[in-house]
Design a protein around this motif. Structure first.
Motif, short mmCIF file in Angstrom:
data_model
loop_
_atom_site.label_atom_id
_atom_site.label_comp_id
_atom_site.label_asym_id
_atom_site.label_seq_id
_atom_site.Cartn_x
_atom_site.Cartn_y
_atom_site.Cartn_z
N UNK A 1 2.37 -8.47 -4.23
CA UNK A 1 3.70 -8.45 -3.62
C UNK A 1 4.70 -9.04 -4.62
N UNK A 2 5.74 -8.28 -4.87
CA UNK A 2 6.72 -8.68 -5.88
C UNK A 2 8.04 -9.06 -5.21
N UNK A 3 8.47 -10.28 -5.48
CA UNK A 3 9.75 -10.74 -4.97
C UNK A 3 10.83 -10.30 -5.96
N UNK A 4 11.35 -9.10 -5.77
CA UNK A 4 12.30 -8.54 -6.74
C UNK A 4 13.73 -8.88 -6.33
N UNK A 5 14.67 -8.60 -7.23
CA UNK A 5 16.07 -8.97 -6.95
C UNK A 5 16.60 -8.37 -5.65
N UNK B 1 10.65 3.38 -0.68
CA UNK B 1 9.80 2.39 -1.32
C UNK B 1 8.40 2.38 -0.69
N UNK B 2 8.35 2.50 0.63
CA UNK B 2 7.06 2.44 1.33
C UNK B 2 6.16 3.63 1.02
N UNK C 1 4.09 -4.10 -5.72
CA UNK C 1 5.01 -3.55 -4.73
C UNK C 1 6.08 -4.59 -4.36
N UNK C 2 7.32 -4.29 -4.72
CA UNK C 2 8.43 -5.14 -4.28
C UNK C 2 8.43 -5.11 -2.77
N UNK D 1 16.16 -0.87 -2.08
CA UNK D 1 17.42 -0.80 -2.83
C UNK D 1 17.27 -0.48 -4.31
N UNK D 2 16.03 -0.38 -4.77
CA UNK D 2 15.79 -0.01 -6.16
C UNK D 2 15.58 -1.20 -7.09
N UNK D 3 15.05 -0.87 -8.27
CA UNK D 3 14.86 -1.86 -9.34
C UNK D 3 16.20 -1.99 -10.04
#
Lengths: 237, 237
Positions: free
Chosen positions: A106-110, A219-220, A81-82, A192-194
């Motif tokens: 937990x994913x630290x995405x852009x 996202x949630x 999950x970002x 905000x999306x991938x």
């Protein structure tokens, strides 16, 4: 509905004790009385239930009437999950927990807005444990430490990775899952999306990109929808 | 992400106007400017999108660039939701809407705590519409007026009725849905659960009683889980 408490170790005798914070919560906050039925679990699947037989100042004793164990199932279901806006994390964690995720990464995405703090993992674990209590779940999901996109790519290579993205042509229900998987990863982007770049990286490790319906999920909520869909597809629900 | 607005009628010309409250919201609250891309829908599936071409005091005009329509699908998916604690209704309605329910029937069940008020339906409809905007859903689900258990029994007879209950032996994924159904009803109890008497009544009309996984879902989340599971089973997701 009876309360569930977590302890470090389930008793092998016929009395289970509850101490420390959990005892405090039972005695001072919930004000439970002798005779009330409660559940106690070690958070790893083992549980007992029975009536409270004794309440002292800082602990309580349960007379064990029923015992059981929820075993780990295969495949392991992992939600990547970002992290999203922090006020939505609680809802996300509760939903993912009750839908039966075994592990949450937990994913630290852009496009992750919030930052991972030194106490974030502890906070997530508290929320997850609360959700387990509320839903009577005896196996508490594991919460990993945050991972970067590269770490995620390395991790999800070890299983079958499914990325949820609204641009995907394929529907979730159309994919066929190989038999005897050890692990399935459900990868959910931030509010905000991938990004296109991230999608590209996931494609290099042969992740399957699918969509879930036409409306755009928060996202949630997406992890919960994905877990519910997967639980149905693999026949656990 | 572009905003979605609802209007009574989609223009058949090349300009779409937005008036009244929606215009007020766009101009005063969101402070949109000329040139920004927006979506406009009639809430019944028809939509247009394009840039704002003009903003006046109480209305705005959109130059139509794209048009489309989301058609009603068969079977109709209806969530029968026992009303739950009022502070959870918003969450429940948002989740059920984004998961693609076509219709929501508020059920006054034995263990429903809150009361249905004269303005409850209007409140539910506002929440549902907000969730449609957030998720870019062009068909707004219908919200019926509250129904008693007897009215629910009469209603759900006209389709395939699935009751979700933790006591059920059968899992959701195990049931087989008949082909060519007009309507599927997903029946979700209140926070305190569906009573034995109610289960008995549902059995008289041959409703299928199933469970969704082992953890106990909150009433506010159960409809979403049920919808996600069903969307997967019927292959829309």
């Amino acid at each position: 509905m009876s309360n569930l408490f977590f302890v470090d170790k389930i008793s092998t005798e016929n009395i289970q004790s509850i101490e420390n914070e959990e005892a405090h919560h039972a005695i001072k906050v919930l004000r439970l009385s002798v005779g009330e039925l409660v559940y106690v679990s070690d958070g790893h699947g083992k549980w007992i239930s029975g009536p409270i037989s004794e309440i002292s100042k800082k602990s309580l004793a349960i007379r064990i009437e029923n015992t059981g164990e929820t075993h780990a199932e295969k495949p392991e279901l992992v939600v990547v999950q970002a992290f999203t806006k922090s006020d939505r994390n609680k809802e996300m964690l509760e939903l993912v927990t009750v839908s039966g995720a075994d592990r949450i990464i937990p994913w630290s995405s852009q496009r992750s807005i919030s930052k991972w703090q030194s106490d974030s993992r502890e906070k997530w674990m508290i929320t997850v444990k609360e959700a387990c209590k509320q839903s009577k779940r005896f196996r508490v999901p594991i919460v990993n430490n945050q991972m970067s996109t590269n770490e995620i790519l390395n991790e999800v290579k070890t299983g079958f990775a499914i990325v949820f993205h609204e641009s995907a042509k394929e529907k979730f229900s159309e994919i066929s899952l190989p038999a005897n998987l050890d692990r399935i990863y459900l990868i959910v982007g931030p509010e905000g999306g991938i990004t296109e770049e991230e999608l590209q990286l996931f494609s290099t490790i042969n992740a399957t990109v699918v969509r879930l319906g036409a409306p755009i999920l928060r996202s949630a909520h997406a992890g919960f929808a994905a877990m519910s869909a997967l639980q149905t597809k693999i026949g656990r629900w």
